[in-house]
Design a protein around this motif. Structure first.
Motif, short mmCIF file in Angstrom:
data_model
loop_
_atom_site.label_atom_id
_atom_site.label_comp_id
_atom_site.label_asym_id
_atom_site.label_seq_id
_atom_site.Cartn_x
_atom_site.Cartn_y
_atom_site.Cartn_z
N GLY A 157 76.59 5.63 -50.65
CA GLY A 157 75.91 5.30 -49.41
C GLY A 157 74.42 5.40 -49.52
O GLY A 157 73.87 5.82 -50.55
N SER A 158 73.77 5.03 -48.41
CA SER A 158 72.31 5.10 -48.36
C SER A 158 71.82 5.10 -46.93
O SER A 158 72.50 4.65 -46.01
CB SER A 158 71.69 3.91 -49.10
OG SER A 158 71.94 2.71 -48.40
N TRP A 159 70.64 5.66 -46.78
CA TRP A 159 69.82 5.51 -45.58
C TRP A 159 68.57 4.77 -46.02
O TRP A 159 67.96 5.13 -47.03
CB TRP A 159 69.39 6.87 -45.04
CG TRP A 159 70.38 7.60 -44.22
CD1 TRP A 159 71.19 8.62 -44.63
CD2 TRP A 159 70.66 7.42 -42.83
NE1 TRP A 159 71.94 9.08 -43.59
CE2 TRP A 159 71.64 8.37 -42.47
CE3 TRP A 159 70.18 6.55 -41.86
CZ2 TRP A 159 72.15 8.46 -41.18
CZ3 TRP A 159 70.68 6.64 -40.58
CH2 TRP A 159 71.65 7.59 -40.25
N THR A 160 68.19 3.74 -45.27
CA THR A 160 66.95 3.04 -45.52
C THR A 160 66.11 3.14 -44.25
O THR A 160 66.58 2.83 -43.15
CB THR A 160 67.21 1.55 -45.85
OG1 THR A 160 68.09 1.49 -46.98
CG2 THR A 160 65.92 0.83 -46.17
N LEU A 161 64.88 3.62 -44.41
CA LEU A 161 63.97 3.77 -43.27
C LEU A 161 62.87 2.73 -43.35
O LEU A 161 62.36 2.43 -44.43
CB LEU A 161 63.36 5.17 -43.26
CG LEU A 161 64.33 6.35 -43.23
CD1 LEU A 161 63.56 7.66 -43.23
CD2 LEU A 161 65.25 6.26 -42.03
N GLU A 162 62.50 2.20 -42.19
CA GLU A 162 61.43 1.22 -42.09
C GLU A 162 60.48 1.64 -40.99
O GLU A 162 60.89 1.90 -39.86
CB GLU A 162 62.02 -0.16 -41.77
CG GLU A 162 61.00 -1.25 -41.63
CD GLU A 162 61.62 -2.58 -41.23
OE1 GLU A 162 60.86 -3.46 -40.77
OE2 GLU A 162 62.85 -2.76 -41.34
N ASP A 163 59.19 1.74 -41.33
CA ASP A 163 58.17 2.11 -40.35
C ASP A 163 57.91 0.91 -39.44
O ASP A 163 57.47 -0.14 -39.90
CB ASP A 163 56.89 2.51 -41.09
CG ASP A 163 55.83 3.07 -40.17
OD1 ASP A 163 55.95 2.94 -38.93
OD2 ASP A 163 54.86 3.64 -40.70
N LEU A 164 58.21 1.06 -38.17
CA LEU A 164 58.02 -0.03 -37.20
C LEU A 164 56.65 0.03 -36.54
O LEU A 164 56.31 -0.83 -35.74
CB LEU A 164 59.11 0.03 -36.13
CG LEU A 164 60.54 -0.16 -36.63
CD1 LEU A 164 61.53 0.02 -35.48
CD2 LEU A 164 60.71 -1.52 -37.29
N GLY A 165 55.86 1.05 -36.87
CA GLY A 165 54.56 1.24 -36.24
C GLY A 165 54.73 1.91 -34.88
O GLY A 165 55.83 2.00 -34.33
N GLY A 166 53.64 2.39 -34.35
CA GLY A 166 53.67 3.01 -33.03
C GLY A 166 54.56 4.26 -32.97
O GLY A 166 55.10 4.59 -31.91
N GLY A 167 54.73 4.93 -34.10
CA GLY A 167 55.54 6.14 -34.12
C GLY A 167 57.03 5.90 -34.01
O GLY A 167 57.79 6.76 -33.58
N ARG A 168 57.50 4.71 -34.41
CA ARG A 168 58.92 4.38 -34.36
C ARG A 168 59.42 4.03 -35.76
O ARG A 168 58.68 3.50 -36.58
CB ARG A 168 59.18 3.21 -33.41
CG ARG A 168 58.87 3.58 -31.96
CD ARG A 168 59.36 2.58 -30.95
NE ARG A 168 60.77 2.24 -31.03
CZ ARG A 168 61.79 2.97 -30.57
NH1 ARG A 168 61.56 4.14 -30.02
NH2 ARG A 168 63.03 2.55 -30.65
#
Length: 151
Positions: free
Chosen positions: A92-103
């Protein structure tokens, strides 16, 4: 049985670094991931982070233990692969993406082959409940944990 895997995505109202810190605190997953009842680090990297962990999960029909190896690509990707245990395969995996604005957008993916013996126990409605527990709720659980840690 086609396996118990899948993908689930959610948005978290926190900066990516905070989400990453929560996500990679493998020692605490029993506190926020439904069904995980034990997390015992067996090996740590030079930074002291758990990289080989014995994880015990209650999957309704049986309690399972697996020895899982984690890899980190800070702050966007956490992956794991079972090296041995009560299932044939669990990657498995978790992928994180910075959406800007602290999200942050968090995507959880898991591929499970329970093996023949366990597959005989996991059928019909039980299979769907386990899939929901393993896949569908994970981003919401992570978001709730991050919110709790933020106070």
């Amino acid at each position: 049985m086609a396996g118990l895997g899948g993908t689930s995505t959610g948005e978290i109202d926190a900066p990516i670094d905070e989400v990453w810190a929560t996500l990679t605190a493998i020692d605490t997953i029993v506190e926020w991931q439904d069904g995980i009842v034990g997390s015992e680090p067996l090996e740590r990297n030079a930074e002291g982070e758990p990289v080989l962990v014995k994880i015990t999960a209650d999957v309704k029909v049986k309690e399972l233990s697996v020895i899982t190896r984690f890899s980190r690509q800070a702050p966007t990707k956490l992956t794991w692969k079972v090296e041995k245990g009560d299932v044939k395969k669990l990657d498995g995996s978790w992928t994180l993406e910075d959406l800007g604005g602290g999200r942050t957008k968090a995507t959880y993916e898991i591929e499970v082959d329970p093996g023949r013996m366990l597959a005989m126990l996991v059928r019909g409605p039980v299979e769907e409940k386990i899939r929901q527990r393993l896949v569908s709720t994970r981003p919401a659980e992570l978001a709730a944990r991050v919110a709790k840690e933020r106070g």
